[in-house]
Design an enzyme around this catalytic site. Structure first.
Site, short mmCIF file in Angstrom:
data_model
loop_
_atom_site.label_atom_id
_atom_site.label_comp_id
_atom_site.label_asym_id
_atom_site.label_seq_id
_atom_site.Cartn_x
_atom_site.Cartn_y
_atom_site.Cartn_z
N SER B 158 24.55 -11.93 61.37
CA SER B 158 22.55 -11.88 62.44
C SER B 158 22.72 -13.12 62.49
O SER B 158 23.99 -14.07 63.05
CB SER B 158 21.99 -11.97 61.40
OG SER B 158 20.66 -11.65 62.17
N ARG B 228 6.08 -10.50 59.29
CA ARG B 228 6.71 -10.13 58.67
C ARG B 228 7.33 -8.90 58.50
O ARG B 228 7.79 -7.59 58.89
CB ARG B 228 6.67 -10.70 57.30
CG ARG B 228 7.90 -10.53 56.61
CD ARG B 228 9.67 -10.61 57.25
NE ARG B 228 10.60 -10.26 56.29
CZ ARG B 228 11.53 -10.56 55.80
NH1 ARG B 228 12.74 -11.17 57.17
NH2 ARG B 228 12.52 -10.03 54.58
N ASP B 322 21.41 -0.39 64.57
CA ASP B 322 20.99 -1.35 64.71
C ASP B 322 20.49 -1.77 65.75
O ASP B 322 21.20 -1.60 67.37
CB ASP B 322 21.80 -2.60 63.76
CG ASP B 322 21.67 -3.92 64.68
OD1 ASP B 322 19.74 -4.42 64.67
OD2 ASP B 322 22.13 -5.39 64.01
N HIS B 355 19.63 -2.70 61.41
CA HIS B 355 20.01 -4.31 61.44
C HIS B 355 20.48 -4.59 60.61
O HIS B 355 21.04 -5.15 59.84
CB HIS B 355 19.11 -5.57 61.78
CG HIS B 355 19.49 -6.72 61.73
ND1 HIS B 355 21.21 -7.07 62.47
CD2 HIS B 355 18.95 -7.56 61.78
CE1 HIS B 355 20.96 -8.27 62.53
NE2 HIS B 355 19.58 -8.55 62.04
#
Lengths: 374, 374
Positions: B158, B228, B322, B355
């Protein structure tokens, strides 16, 4: 009322009273229900040309045309003006079109912020939670008020399609054609997850005040704005955002970077969030997203079995880039109908516009609906 | 330090001072930079077995093993313990592994909440915005401190992969092998959009106080939690949420419905949001998401041209489910490298975990990295 421009006039009717309350699926009742609706076109003498429009989450009764006095050069027409009007798929030269604001909404029909005549105050979070079947029960009372027995068609996109499906299950003999666009018979866990975050944003806003924000002269604007910005991303598609915005931004050099919105896609989302504050209420948003989460009509098998022998013909449509109500959900809905012997045809329309495609006119979409309604 | 359990010890070093400031890409400087890092394994006498780990957005220096005194039966190991350890792909029996917390972070390395020695206060939003190249500049100082000239490999997932890519562009001769997992050389507009909503949630929280929330003894907890929760949905996949949660919920009958979390997927997201509050800082979240938005190293063609003749071998890996850093982004990154004559191999690993797959072990993934590093 035919002609190039529809003349949209909102009407209001009281559909439940203390003597005749609306009994809700969850067990409670509403002793006062007002519904705001618009109609377009004329009801035939045989009363057999009515088409009922069920709107989506943040829609309203103003589905087509221009409100009286509005200038068509500057005002925006109703939210489904591409679909409804003279010579359009829902042809107001042929059909009598009924478009109400839904129960639980905030655009005239009774919802959590409406004044309860019994107290003179809104019920806020004491307003009972609603089921899609309750929205449909309200639609049915509106039809009774209009003295219409059967519907030529019921038409809805997204949550509107869920209402159409529920209605046919609840009254299998009443609707001749059901147009269900970009909908679902059971949300995905991801779909529920997004709505849950949106509700969290609203309910945790310090200005939510346990739902009684109106008493404090505020709205949970930060939370509601964030909820809408996030949801908006899920209503469009990655490719449409990419095509439209790419990395376009205000700043030029590295030294102009900032945390505040800079990229065009950020300004766009800010705008979407801000304008939503002026046109929708947080409590309605909570109630209406929540009833979609729980919607699962085929889980109630004894209920769904009433579809046996149902002569309603279903047309189910999904869009290739819609990832919030994706084609898999429309295919499952279609298969569930077929498994109960119902005539249901599904097609996926190629479109880059994501879930919002149902409000737009990707090639083949409006023609498909028009053909079905001919 | 070999054996079944890694002994993780955090170290701290000062890497910039008034006399030797860290000059940032945007033009400003940092006159005090501290870096916290862990190392595993032993540096070879030839100093040629170093592997550098670049962490993602909310990672830290504790990449593998257990901190001294932690009970492996109850404590969680470092965030990439599947990847790093004795006999693992980044084999600590062979390699000297360096894992720092990144600049701008909140787990020991200097960031916006760190005390500025010049004032005795955090700099809050006066902390300069950072570029991925600034994180890399900090990594380079750490290598100088450790007296390591070349890296056997740099490894990152990432945002960590973005650091690896930037590093090779900035110093084309220094890294022998570059492992870039689930990364991008240029975010999609949708990816920027999600981060923008997350920042909006934080910055519009009334407890943000212009970034000086610490002075008020609060954190923008509502906004950070919402940020989040939303981001977490984008780190997993629709299919993993469906498999794990479906429509499981607490309520039974229609009369138990509620607006508050009821579905299992909602409880899960609540938990993700709550635990994030205890382990990450809002300002770091703003700064680090923002530098990803602006990352676009191949747009700076004179800079990218330095890759000509670069002997670094790249291994690029993406995961089938992802959708935040999708395979298309890894393929573009690979093609951009190849267009500059760089040896780059891409593969998509089949994985249902979205992901977050880069932190897990879908079949073929860890073996692929292990083979590349042998």
């Amino acid at each position: 009322m035919s002609g190039p421009l529809l003349d949209a006039v909102a009407q209001r009717v009281v559909l439940a009273s203390e003597d005749d309350p609306l009994r809700l699926r969850g067990g409670k009742s509403l002793e006062h229900v007002e519904v705001v609706y618009e109609t377009y076109g004329e009801l035939s003498p045989a009363r057999d040309n009515a088409v009922f429009i069920c709107h989506a989450l943040t829609g309203d009764a103003h589905a087509a045309g221009y409100r009286r006095g509005e200038d068509p050069h500057t005002a925006k027409p109703g939210w489904w003006d591409r679909m409804i009007g003279p010579g359009k798929p829902v042809d107001t030269d042929r059909f009598f079109v009924i478009a109400p604001n839904i129960l639980g909404g905030c655009s005239g029909t009774t919802g959590p912020m409406s004044i309860d005549p019994a107290t003179g105050e809104p019920r806020y979070l004491d307003f009972p939670l609603l089921h899609v079947a309750d929205l449909v029960a309200c639609h049915r009372r509106l039809l009774a008020h209009l003295e219409i027995e059967t519907l030529y068609a019921a038409v809805g996109g997204s949550m509107g399609g869920m209402q159409v499906l529920q209605w046919v299950i609840d009254e299998p003999g009443r609707i001749e054609r059901a147009v269900v666009v970009a909908a679902s018979s059971r949300l995905t866990a991801e779909n529920i997850a997004f709505s849950s975050v949106a509700r969290q944003a609203i309910m945790a806003d310090p200005e939510f005040h346990g739902g009684r924000y109106a008493e404090h002269g505020v709205v949970p604007r930060h939370g509601q704005k964030v909820a809408r910005m996030m949801a908006h991303i899920t209503y469009v598609s990655p490719q449409s955002l990419e095509t439209r915005f790419d990395h376009q931004r205000d700043s030029v050099g590295d030294d102009q970077w900032r945390l505040e919105p800079d990229f065009e896609v950020e300004h766009y989302l800010q705008h979407q969030g801000e304008t939503f504050l002026g046109r929708f209420d947080s409590l309605s948003y909570l109630y209406l997203t929540r009833l979609m989460d729980y919607f699962d009509p085929f889980a109630d098998e004894p209920n769904a079995e009433r579809l046996a022998g149902c002569r309603t013909r279903f047309q189910v449509t999904s869009f290739s880039s819609d990832w919030r109500f994706d084609t898999a959900q429309s295919m499952r809905l279609t298969e569930q109908l077929q498994a109960h012997g119902v005539d249901a045809d599904h097609a996926e329309i190629h479109s880059p516009y994501g879930h919002d495609s149902f409000l737009l006119d990707p090639p083949g979409y409006l023609d498909r609906v028009a053909t079905f309604l001919q």
